[in-house]
Structure formats: C-alpha cells, structure tokens
Design a protein around this motif. Sequence first.
Motif, short mmCIF file in Angstrom:
data_model
loop_
_atom_site.label_atom_id
_atom_site.label_comp_id
_atom_site.label_asym_id
_atom_site.label_seq_id
_atom_site.Cartn_x
_atom_site.Cartn_y
_atom_site.Cartn_z
N ILE A 113 0.84 -1.21 0.00
CA ILE A 113 0.00 0.00 0.00
C ILE A 113 0.87 1.25 0.00
N GLY A 114 1.97 1.21 0.75
CA GLY A 114 2.87 2.34 0.78
C GLY A 114 3.48 2.65 -0.57
N GLN A 115 3.54 1.65 -1.44
CA GLN A 115 4.08 1.85 -2.79
C GLN A 115 2.98 2.18 -3.80
N GLY A 116 1.77 2.37 -3.32
CA GLY A 116 0.69 2.81 -4.20
C GLY A 116 -0.20 1.72 -4.73
N VAL A 117 -0.01 0.47 -4.30
CA VAL A 117 -0.88 -0.61 -4.75
C VAL A 117 -2.25 -0.45 -4.09
N THR A 118 -3.30 -0.45 -4.89
CA THR A 118 -4.65 -0.28 -4.36
C THR A 118 -5.54 -1.51 -4.55
N MET A 119 -4.96 -2.60 -5.03
CA MET A 119 -5.69 -3.87 -5.16
C MET A 119 -4.80 -4.99 -4.64
N ILE A 120 -5.33 -5.79 -3.72
CA ILE A 120 -4.58 -6.87 -3.11
C ILE A 120 -5.44 -8.13 -3.14
N GLY A 121 -4.81 -9.27 -3.36
CA GLY A 121 -5.50 -10.55 -3.34
C GLY A 121 -4.67 -11.59 -2.64
N GLY A 122 -5.26 -12.77 -2.46
CA GLY A 122 -4.52 -13.89 -1.89
C GLY A 122 -5.14 -14.43 -0.64
N SER A 123 -4.32 -14.85 0.29
CA SER A 123 -4.68 -15.35 1.62
C SER A 123 -5.33 -16.74 1.56
#
Length: 416
Positions: A113-123
């Motif tokens: 998020i700190g690098q600007g990623v606004t979509m995360i998946g996985g887990s």
Amino acid sequence: MRSFSPRRLGAGLACAALAAAAAGCASPTSAASGSGNGSGGGTTAGAELKIGIITAKSGPYAPYGTEYLAGLNAGLAYVTHGTGAIAGHKIDLVVEDDADNPTTAVAEAKDLIGQGVTMIGGSVDSAIALQVAAVAAQNKVLFIAGPAATDKLDALNRYTFRSGRESYQDIATAGTFVGDLAGKRVVVLAQNSEFGTANAAGVKAVLGAKGASVSSVLVPPTATDFTPFTQQILAARPDLLFVAWAGTNATQLWTALDQQGVLSATHVVTGLANTATYPATGPAGSKIQFLAHYFTGAGGNNPVEAAMTASVQKAGGTVDLFTPDGFIAAQMFAHAVQTDPANVAKQIAALEGWSFQGVAGQYTVRAADHALLQPEFQATLSGSGTTWTAKLVKAVEPGAIAPPAPATPAWPTSGS
C-alpha cells in the motif's frame, strides 16, 4: 510462480518505514497517484498497473498457494486474451510470500500500500485474510481474499471480497445430501482439537438452524483404536455422519468405519480435499459421499473451466482444489479495473451484485455483505490403490447453500 510481469516490489523500494505506508507514499508507476477511495489522482493511460498478491509460497499451506497462483495466472491470461493488459494497462502481479505468518502478511500489505498498490488478493489462511482485510479497510484499498474459508469475511468491511467459497456453503452442501433436515439426526465425527471442535460448532450452527439435531463424537488426535467411537456413532443412529478429519491416521479411521459397518449404516459425508489426499480413504473411498467446492470436471461442459485447465497445463501445472480461487480472483480484478483502474469506490460498486460465469458455474457477489454465491457439488471417488478419480453426483445450486443475508446492508452504499 511466473506472472505477466514478475518483478517484485522489495522492501528496499518502499517508503523509509512501514509506519509511513498508510500515508500513501507511492512510486511513480504505482497503480494510483491519489487516495485509495478514488477521490483524487488516477492512473495514466497505458501505465503499468500493479496488483499485490499475498499468499503462501512457503510453509504448510504452500501447495495451496501454488494452486491459487496457477489459477490466477491462468485467469489473467483468460481475461486479457493473452495480452497481459486490462483496459490498456499492463498488469504486474507483485507476489509476496506470507509463509503462513499473519505478522508477515500485515507487513507486506502495508509495504504494498505504501508503494501505491490499491488492489490486493490472496490469503490461504483465514486468520491471515482477516488481518489483511483490516489493513485494506484502514487504507481504503480493494482486497479479494482467496482460499480462506472463514465466514467472518462476509460483511467484514466494504473493501473486502472473496474469490473462494466459505465454510457455511460447505456444510450446507453436506446437508442437502439427506433432503429436508427437519427432525434428522446428524453426528459430527472429529478430532478433539481446535480444528475438530470448530467443525462441530459449524455443523451445529448451520444444519441445526435447518432443523437437524446435531451431536458430536470427538476423538483424540493420536487415537489408533477407533472401535469405541464407531460404537458411539452406531448407537446414535444418525441420518448423516459428518466427518472432519486431518492427520496421518486418516486411513486407519476410514478403515475402521468401513469394517465396523458405519459406512453401510448411514450417509457418511466429508470434504473432498486435494487430489493427493484421495487415496487416504483407502477402499472405503467408494462408500463415502463427498462435499466439494471444486474438482476436475465439476463444472461440466463449461468453457471457462476448459480455458483454465488448458492454460494451467500449458504452463506445466495441474488443476486442483484451489486453482479456481485464483482464476475467479483474476475475473474479479479485471471487472474492477475495467470499471475504473484507480477509483476503489467505483470498483467496489461494480463488484457488488455482479454475476458472472466462472469455473464451476454461475457466481454472484452479493451486494449486502460481499458473500460469493456459487455452486458446490456432491461427489464420489472411484479407483483403487493410489489412483482415484472424483465423479460428480449432483451440483448444488448457489441459492440452496447461500449464507443467511443481512437484513440490511452491512455498510453504507459504495457511493457514500
């Protein structure tokens, strides 16, 4: 696992400290130059778009993470028609290994998020998914959990979705094997452990609410003599025996249930796991009914499943239990990006209520709580020795196993 642009974003490329992550110190090529809620900034046309993936590449759940990643890459190939780009943006999967450690996963989420990623998946791990979901909500980024099956992801926050099934749907699927549950006796056979007692509580909550009388037979995890427990089961005369078991003594358990007449005395159901586990039931395998959220061929004559299988095999992999979870995630990410590559609020609004054709049939993201309504299956195993194949008995429609919907939406509408 190879992706379209497999460059990793290491900690050295992040802001000076994880504490600064929430402030949104993005790199020049990050997915969004404004805040995660889409209130400012945007993605330059044709710019690379990073999607962060936090999953198990090492640790006990690494095989599941491998399946998820194989499906994710196959899904991206499918939704981009092999170009690797969505809405003109080249997709860069930034894959991080959580090593089945919640602390590691949270740190990776903040770093991304700190690098600007606004979509995360996985887990893969439910405990990890819940913690990453909390970070996503705090920072207003989109999170699509993967194989993690905890029901608690539903209605957790407006930023969290899922690409896999949930425990309620598994248990409800088992209940359909005996028709109307009102007045039926259900016994849960499980290990006397956190895993076992959680399953027993889940069955009681789901099938008990449908009218069944639910009791449990809990067995020490190290047991080798199962006779006393099989006698308890037979004395209870259940209409359905739900078996929740994980361990090296599984074959001994199934052999005892078979030899002592339990398998022929009632409907016996358990979850169908990865193909590597099929031989564990031994000769009893053909006498058990399996609940399954996926196995090869479960989708029938389904072109989406065929595309996934072809893509995974072309990459040298094999389709398994959690491959669809990655593929479905790719479809969901693509739908979000096509709506708006930078505005998370618009992405959420697009996903809420979205219905689409997936690997196993028709999927719908329920707007009120983000539950992913989907089919599950009843299956049997046939074969011998180390070679067993899952066979479809029936598909269970999404509406028959849908978790209870909240009376009112769990949060304000996406546009608020």
